[in-house]
Scaffold this active site. Sequence first.
Site, PDB file in Angstrom:
ATOM      1  N   LYS A 302       0.867  -1.186   0.000  1.00 44.94           N
ATOM      2  CA  LYS A 302       0.000   0.000   0.000  1.00 44.94           C
ATOM      3  C   LYS A 302       0.901   1.232   0.000  1.00 44.94           C
ATOM      4  O   LYS A 302       1.779   1.369   0.847  1.00 44.94           O
ATOM      5  CB  LYS A 302      -0.905   0.015   1.243  1.00 44.94           C
ATOM      6  N   HIS A 303       0.697   2.101  -0.958  1.00 41.84           N
ATOM      7  CA  HIS A 303       1.438   3.364  -1.029  1.00 41.84           C
ATOM      8  C   HIS A 303       2.949   3.147  -0.965  1.00 41.84           C
ATOM      9  O   HIS A 303       3.673   3.773  -0.194  1.00 41.84           O
ATOM     10  CB  HIS A 303       0.957   4.319   0.049  1.00 41.84           C
ATOM     11  N   HIS A 631      14.120   5.286  -0.514  1.00 40.12           N
ATOM     12  CA  HIS A 631      13.312   6.514  -0.640  1.00 40.12           C
ATOM     13  C   HIS A 631      12.792   6.627  -2.067  1.00 40.12           C
ATOM     14  O   HIS A 631      13.456   6.187  -2.993  1.00 40.12           O
ATOM     15  CB  HIS A 631      14.149   7.754  -0.320  1.00 40.12           C
TER      16      HIS A 631
END
Length: 631
Positions: A302-303, A631
Amino acid sequence: MLFLRTAAKRLAAPLLMQARRASSAPAGAYVECVSKSLIWSSIAADVPDETALAADAAKVCAWLGLEASAPDALDAVSATRVYDLYLPIYYWVKGVAARTTRPGPCVVFVSAPQGCGKTTICEAMVELFESEGKTAVALSYDDFYLTHPEQLEVASSGDRLLEFRGSAGTHDVALGTRVLASLAATGGTPYALRKKFAAAAFAHSARYDAAIAAWFAGQLGDDAGAAPALLTRACERARPLKYGNNPHQKPAALYRPLGAKEPFTVRNGSPGYINMLDAFNAYQLVRELRAALDLPAAASFKHVSPAGAGLGVPLTPLEARAYEVADAAALTPLATAYVRARQADPLCSFGDFVALSDVVDAATALVLKREVSDGVVAPGFDADALEILAAKKGGKFVCVEVDPAYAPPPLEYREVYGVGFAQARNARECTKADVAVDAVSGGPMPGDAQRDLVLASITAKYTQSNSICFAVGGQVVGVGAGQQSRVDCVKLAAKKVATWWLRQTPPVLDLPFAEGLKRQQRVNARVAFLEGGFDAYAPQEKAAFDKLFASGKAPPELGASDRAALMKKLDGVALASDAFFPFPDNIDVAAKFGVKFIAQAGGSVQDPQVLACAKGHGMMMAMTGVRLFHH
């Protein structure tokens, strides 16, 4: 419109070989070539007299830049080109054109094998017709390719032109169709259409320029390990997307390097921007798990961070009951892996995007069918599995098939605020060798602990940093993602671990739910029960919560002492951190949630204190020396 197909196709490779054989023949050998021409016989009615033939031969020679125009003055190869190629085709087209009464330009469509000289033929046709005051358009089309043995023959033929031409070719059927449609409708091509074609042509040639420039930049670098001083990348749109992260972020699309093939195929549905980000990150996770542990693996994303990940380790009876799996024995290892991934944090996995390491089978598809999920990425789908999944969400469930053999490039790029970033892809794989030794005692790490530490480490590797991951029994049971403080990551992940563990205890397993509740309602109610505080809910919120239970009233909350007693039974948990622990407080928190095995990079000035803390809690700790920021 004239279709010059059969003549040129019959000419093709035999003509090339004929020209090669004639290259060493004496002057005048062209007469033999002409008399045995493959296409002269088909145009006998259109051949002019000797005077006209000589005049037309002179035109062709002038166009080709040949100084001599008399047959006896041409060498064998040049004679073959003039008399066996250009003149026969010219007369054939000219004859057909003379018998055609339709007004407008003469459109010659040359269809023949790739590499036999169609482009030159097309240019000659235009020149020859214009010399007679007629308008002509000539189009070149490759109608078949060389086979691999034929390619090898060409590669060793000694003909440098053919060797460099290759047999790949570049074709755009849509472009050709638009040209023909425009010519048929208007007799020409509008300026706007020509601009589009020009843009496509320059984009295509940019691929070659970019490759050459990048190669030279790499050759000129002073440091072999340095990023390229000049970065040129040419891409083409592979797939338009409805929008980006948010509906107002339009346009949005996926791109691929010019001429390359994207490493995936959408088998069903229409994926969005975030779907594809989840898919590519999640698939890397499960692929690395499969390679490191030799077990089927699954991830629930998710995300762009995992809510859970799991391996194909059989469920215990207690886990099967807590996960509401009626027949655990019927699950395949891949299906079991997804059950574990989904049940790490079923609240966060609601509406997930799934990644699977193996070809999707029917058993796994049936597990996916009952969950609220957006899509799945996998290296393949069995036919019955795809049929099941394609019917999900009214046919909108996304199924992405990824090429398992694809190797991503060593450098990856992104652009933020107009600034380009490049870095070497994080190709450092996490393996059991990284966690084989306990730095506390110097002894070996237990086998199951190594498995769970690798599982937790790889999951952390693909989680937004800072990140902490707990795992036990072949299943991730808590992920703390994207926190600025590492100890906050530990606390966040630990909270999820507590929820996962307490869901398997009698007070939660035996909750008396009302009849007719959906599975997700039961999942949400169990989490709310464990979070507690519902006695202080607002009246309407408390009333809604009470309705979920058979008696019309929620059972009493778990007391602090009861919760602590249940948590003490959790043991043997593995924890991985994406970087070193700056302080021992992280270890103190982890100890309250059954952690006995830890993997971390090490390298902090606090390493001695952290190791001493781990020893005090009876833990084992692997110092991997590898940071895993993402990231």
